[in-house]
Design an enzyme around this catalytic site. Structure first.
Site, PDB file in Angstrom:
ATOM      1  N   LYS A 204      -5.703   4.252  -6.682  1.00 26.27           N
ATOM      2  CA  LYS A 204      -5.725   3.114  -5.766  1.00 26.27           C
ATOM      3  C   LYS A 204      -6.743   2.105  -6.287  1.00 26.27           C
ATOM      4  O   LYS A 204      -7.927   2.395  -6.389  1.00 26.27           O
ATOM      5  CB  LYS A 204      -6.110   3.595  -4.367  1.00 26.27           C
ATOM      6  CG  LYS A 204      -6.192   2.475  -3.350  1.00 26.27           C
ATOM      7  CD  LYS A 204      -6.390   3.031  -1.956  1.00 26.27           C
ATOM      8  CE  LYS A 204      -6.563   1.918  -0.950  1.00 26.27           C
ATOM      9  NZ  LYS A 204      -6.749   2.442   0.399  1.00 26.27           N
ATOM     10  N   LYS A 257      -1.061   2.471  -6.381  1.00 27.26           N
ATOM     11  CA  LYS A 257      -1.108   1.373  -5.411  1.00 27.26           C
ATOM     12  C   LYS A 257      -2.078   0.311  -5.891  1.00 27.26           C
ATOM     13  O   LYS A 257      -3.201   0.664  -6.265  1.00 27.26           O
ATOM     14  CB  LYS A 257      -1.590   1.962  -4.089  1.00 27.26           C
ATOM     15  CG  LYS A 257      -1.767   0.990  -2.981  1.00 27.26           C
ATOM     16  CD  LYS A 257      -2.348   1.686  -1.794  1.00 27.26           C
ATOM     17  CE  LYS A 257      -2.757   0.629  -0.809  1.00 27.26           C
ATOM     18  NZ  LYS A 257      -3.573   1.167   0.242  1.00 27.26           N
TER      19      LYS A 257
HETATM   20  C1  PBG Z   1      -6.734   2.220   3.795  1.00 28.72           C
HETATM   21  C2  PBG Z   1      -5.500   1.577   3.327  1.00 28.72           C
HETATM   22  C3  PBG Z   1      -5.329   0.251   2.921  1.00 28.72           C
HETATM   23  C4  PBG Z   1      -4.003   0.098   2.589  1.00 28.72           C
HETATM   24  C5  PBG Z   1      -3.371   1.311   2.808  1.00 28.72           C
HETATM   25  N1  PBG Z   1      -4.312   2.220   3.250  1.00 28.72           N
HETATM   26  C6  PBG Z   1      -6.302  -0.860   2.909  1.00 28.72           C
HETATM   27  C7  PBG Z   1      -7.448  -0.881   2.012  1.00 28.72           C
HETATM   28  O1  PBG Z   1      -7.664  -0.031   1.154  1.00 28.72           O
HETATM   29  O2  PBG Z   1      -8.236  -1.817   2.217  1.00 28.72           O
HETATM   30  C8  PBG Z   1      -3.374  -1.171   2.104  1.00 28.72           C
HETATM   31  C9  PBG Z   1      -1.891  -1.255   2.193  1.00 28.72           C
HETATM   32  C10 PBG Z   1      -1.335  -2.607   2.044  1.00 28.72           C
HETATM   33  O3  PBG Z   1      -1.995  -3.579   1.620  1.00 28.72           O
HETATM   34  O4  PBG Z   1      -0.139  -2.762   2.370  1.00 28.72           O
HETATM   35  N2  PBG Z   1      -6.564   2.833   5.036  1.00 28.72           N
END
Ligand code: PBG
Length: 334
Positions: A204, A257
């Site tokens: 991520k 991601k």
């Molecule tokens: C954290 C989380 C995020 C997303 C999914 N899980 C936000 C972040 O890391 O700030 C982002 C998903 C998206 O942008 O569609 N709970």
């Protein structure tokens, strides 16, 4: 040499890939990559209350839903052939330790129970992180402005177990703390959930593409950013390391991601591991296509399908996307 002879030799030399593009049936027959609603996962944002359906301003066609509305949405999705959702909760109240995340009657726990009762065939993935539940918007416990790793693990594990108790099918930790997959796997096993699958947000990135999500989930950090735990967009070798660690700790599925700006990473994990790869087409990827389409600059359905195909082609067998419903609706009209 006679001129006619020269021309026919030259023509014989032309290789003709267009032969296989002549008709729709021909193109379909030689298609290498296929999309199907059953490989898509649709994100749902759950809010307290009843009868609530509030469109997210920066994410057209995406709604914050109360539990009853989320149940109705799942019934619709099931009819359209979408078989999995991932849940994000927006709690009534937030505090410094994110207790809403692991409360027995927390917003996600209530949604899981209600959806399981009414739409039992729906596969429910739950996102495990504290950022939607902490008043500071960070993904873990804080000491000053530092995010504490190990004390956060216990809370993440508790969150995962409470989701499991509510009936979740797949646990998806998105916090990016070190050791969380192992901590969650251990806690699940200890509590009798050996058969529950873990889909880790293994890779991520600290991405600007999460902007609209933080509006939808009210989870923007109140200060600083997430660069002390999420990955640097410049790195790919480190992605392989994160993937290996999560597999060693017990992840069943690895997620990358965001998706479209990181197709090389999806492909590297696809080639370098033997587990299913998931990719998250995140809020910003969705919002930019919609914004361009609203301006008349892009054809939304064309770029939706093209972007999903690209992610699939790179090696993701599972795609988490806000387009899942629209894509399935298009399919059901065909
Ligand atoms: C954290 C989380 C995020 C997303 C999914 N899980 C936000 C972040 O890391 O700030 C982002 C998903 C998206 O942008 O569609 N709970």
């Amino acid at each position: 040499m006679p001129q006619d002879f020269e021309r026919s030799t030259a023509m014989e030399m032309i290789v003709r890939p267009r032969r296989l593009r002549r008709t729709a049936a021909m193109r379909d027959m030689v298609r290498e990559t296929h999309l199907h609603p059953s490989t898509l996962v649709y994100p749902l944002f759950i809010v307290p209350g009843t009868g609530i359906r509030t469109e997210v301003v920066s994410m057209p066609e995406v709604f914050q839903l109360s539990v009853d509305e989320a149940v109705r949405e799942c019934a619709t999705l099931a009819r359209l052939g979408v078989r999995a959702v991932i849940l994000f909760g927006i709690p009534e109240t937030k505090d410094s330790v994110g207790s809403g995340a692991y409360a027995d009657n927390g917003i996600v726990q209530r949604a899981v129970r209600a959806i399981k009762a009414e739409v039992p065939g729906m596969l429910i993935v739950t996102d495990v992180c504290l950022c939607e539940y902490t008043d500071h918007g960070h993904c873990g416990l804080l000491e000053g402005d530092r995010i504490l790793n190990d004390p956060t693990l216990d809370l993440l594990a508790q969150t995962a177990v409470s989701h499991a108790e509510a009936g979740a099918d797949i646990i998806a930790p998105s916090d990016m703390m070190d050791g969380r997959v192992g901590a969650i796997r251990h806690a699940l096993d200890k509590n009798g959930f050996q058969e529950l699958a873990l889909m880790s947000y293994a890779v991520k990135y600290a991405s600007g593409f999460y902007g609209p999500f933080r509006d939808a989930a009210h989870s923007a950090p109140s200060f600083g950013d997430r660069r002390s735990h999420q990955m640097d967009p410049a790195n790919i070798r480190e992605a392989l390391k994160e993937a290996r660690l999560d597999l060693d700790e017990g992840a069943d599925i690895l997620m990358v991601k965001p998706a479209l700006p990181y197709l090389d990473v999806i492909n590297a994990l696809y080639r370098g591991t033997d587990v299913p790869i998931a990719a998250y087409q995140v809020s910003g990827e969705y919002a930019m296509l919609h914004a361009a389409a609203r301006n008349g600059w892009l054809d939304l359905d064309l770029v939706m399908e093209e972007s999903l195909l690209a992610i699939r082609r790179a090696g993701a067998s599972i795609i988490i996307s806000y387009f899942a419903k629209r894509f399935a609706q298009g399919r059901s009209l065909e």
